[in-house]
Design a protein around this motif. Structure first.
Motif, short mmCIF file in Angstrom:
data_model
loop_
_atom_site.label_atom_id
_atom_site.label_comp_id
_atom_site.label_asym_id
_atom_site.label_seq_id
_atom_site.Cartn_x
_atom_site.Cartn_y
_atom_site.Cartn_z
N SER A 268 -4.14 0.49 5.41
CA SER A 268 -5.84 0.88 4.97
C SER A 268 -5.57 2.84 4.96
CB SER A 268 -7.05 0.35 5.99
OG SER A 268 -7.34 -1.09 6.06
N SER B 235 -3.96 3.34 1.92
CA SER B 235 -5.09 3.70 0.84
C SER B 235 -6.45 4.22 0.57
CB SER B 235 -5.40 2.07 1.01
OG SER B 235 -7.11 2.49 0.30
N ASP C 128 0.86 -0.86 0.09
CA ASP C 128 0.07 0.17 -0.17
C ASP C 128 0.92 1.19 -0.05
OD1 ASP C 128 -2.83 -1.07 0.35
OD2 ASP C 128 -2.18 -1.70 2.16
#
Length: 351
Positions: free
Chosen positions: A178, A181, A117
Motif C-alpha cells: 500500500s 502503491s 508493488d
C-alpha cells in the motif's frame, strides 16, 4: 532383527508406491493441462472485437499471408497476447510456489508480499525520469523494485513482536504494498505519467508484443530452470530449517537462490503485464492439493496451471463487458480475494 528388516523393506515398498503414484498423477496433470492450454490459446486467438474462425487461426499460423487483415491481427496482436498470458501466469504461479515453500507461509505470493508493488514502483520511477527507457530497461528496473519490496517486507516483519508468523508477514506485505502503491501514484501524478501507469496498476495484456514474449522467454526461462534446480532443496526446506540443516543442506544458499528466482520471475511478469494479483497465491495451493508437497512436481505443474488460469482470465476479461475490456487483474482478484480470506481465517495446509 528379521522383523526390523521386514519392516524396513515394507516401508521402502510403500515409499516406492507413493513415488510412482505421484509420478503418474503428475505426468497426467501436466499432459492434460498442456492440452487445455493449447485449446484455451486457440480460443483466446479466435475471440475478440472481431471474431475469427479456428480455421483462419490455423491458416495464419501454418500459411501466413501478410495481405490478409485477419492474418495480421492473429500474428501481430493475438498470438503474442495469448503466449504472453501463458508465460506471465506460469511465472507468477511458480514465484508464489517458491515463496510459500521458502517461508512456509500459506499466504505468501508476489501480489501480497509487496513484490509486485515494488516492481510497479520502480516502473513509475523509470517512466517518470527515464522516459526513453527500452523494454529491457523497464524489465531490469522491475527486478530492482521487486527486490526493494522483498527487503522492506522482511525488514518490517523481522522487527515484529513474536517473530515472522505467516499472518504478520502477510500484513507487512500488504502495508508495504500500500505504501509503495501510494508513492507510485503520487510520483505518477506529479510527473504526468499516470496515464502510462494506469495499465500497470490494472494489470492487462493488451499491449503485449513479440518483444514482450522474448523478454518473458529469456528471463522466465532462466528463472524457471533455476526454480527446478532448487526444487528438491525447497521440498526439504519446507519441512523446517532444523530438518534441512540436519540433512546437511545450506539453507542460506537455498533461500538466496529462491529469492533470486522470485525477483526474476515477478520482475519479468510485472514489466510486461502489470500488477496481476493472486495467481501466485491460488495456484500453488491447488497444485499441492492435487499432487502433494514435492516441489519437483509442484513447480512445473504450477507453471502449467498458472498459464491456463491467466489465459482463461484474459478471455473472461474480454467477455464481461464486450466490446470493452475489463482489466484482467480484476478477474484474478475475484478468484483470489475469497481464497485469501479463507486462508487468513486460519486454514493451514502442509507446505
Amino acid at each position: 532383527m528379521n522383523g526390523n528388516a521386514h519392516q524396513r523393506e515394507g516401508n521402502s515398498i510403500e515409499l516406492y508406491k507413493n513415488k510412482l503414484k505421484t509420478s503418474i498423477k503428475g505426468t497426467l496433470v501436466l499432459i492434460v493441462g498442456s492440452i487445455l492450454i493449447l485449446i484455451s490459446m486457440g480460443l483466446s486467438i479466435a475471440y475478440g472485437a472481431a471474431d475469427i474462425k479456428f480455421g483462419t487461426v490455423w491458416e495464419a499460423v501454418a500459411h501466413f499471408n501478410p495481405e490478409l487483415t485477419s492474418h495480421q491481427i492473429i500474428q501481430e496482436i493475438r498470438m503474442p497476447r495469448a503466449i504472453s498470458a501463458v508465460l506471465v501466469g506460469a511465472l507468477l504461479a511458480v514465484s508464489g510456489a517458491v515463496m510459500q515453500g521458502l517461508t512456509r507461509n500459506p499466504l505468501a505470493s508476489p501480489s501480497i508480499m509487496g513484490v509486485t508493488d515494488g516492481a510497479a514502483f520502480a516502473l513509475v520511477i523509470t517512466l517518470a525520469f527515464f522516459p526513453s527507457a527500452t523494454m529491457l530497461g523497464l524489465t531490469f528496473s522491475s527486478f530492482i523494485g521487486a527486490g526493494l519490496g522483498v527487503i522492506l517486507v522482511f525488514t518490517i516483519g523481522a522487527f515484529s513482536k513474536g517473530g515472522l508468523t505467516p499472518v504478520k508477514l502477510a500484513l507487512a506485505g500488504v502495508a508495504v504494498g500500500s505504501m509503495l502503491s501510494a508513492f507510485s501514484s503520487a510520483i505518477a501524478l506529479h510527473t504526468q505519467v499516470a496515464k502510462d501507469m494506469s495499465f500497470w496498476y490494472a494489470g492487462g495484456l493488451t499491449t503485449t508484443t513479440w518483444g514482450s514474449v522474448k523478454i518473458l522467454l529469456i528471463a522466465g526461462g532462466f528463472g524457471l530452470l533455476l526454480a527446478l534446480y532448487i526444487s528438491r532443496s525447497i521440498t526439504i526446506l519446507s519441512l523446517g530449517e532444523e530438518v534441512s540443516r540436519g540433512l546437511g543442506q545450506n539453507t542460506f544458499l537455498v533461500k538466496l537462490l529462491g529469492v533470486i528466482v522470485v525477483l526474476i520471475l515477478t520482475g519479468a511478469a510485472v514489466s510486461v503485464a502489470g500488477a496481476i494479483g493472486f495467481i501466485g497465491l491460488v495456484i500453488p495451493h491447488i497444485t499441492r492439493f492435487m499432487i502433494g508437497s514435492d516441489y519437483r512436481w509442484i513447480i512445473p505443474i504450477s507453471a502449467v496451471m498458472g498459464g491456463l488460469l491467466l489465459v482463461l482470465a484474459d478471455i473472461a476479461a474480454r467477455m464481461v463487458n464486450a466490446p470493452f475490456e475489463t482489466p484482467v487483474g480484476a478477474i484474478t482478484a475475484i478468484i483470489g480475494v475469497p481464497f485469501f480470506l479463507y486462508l487468513a481465517r486460519g486454514e493451514r495446509r502442509g507446505l
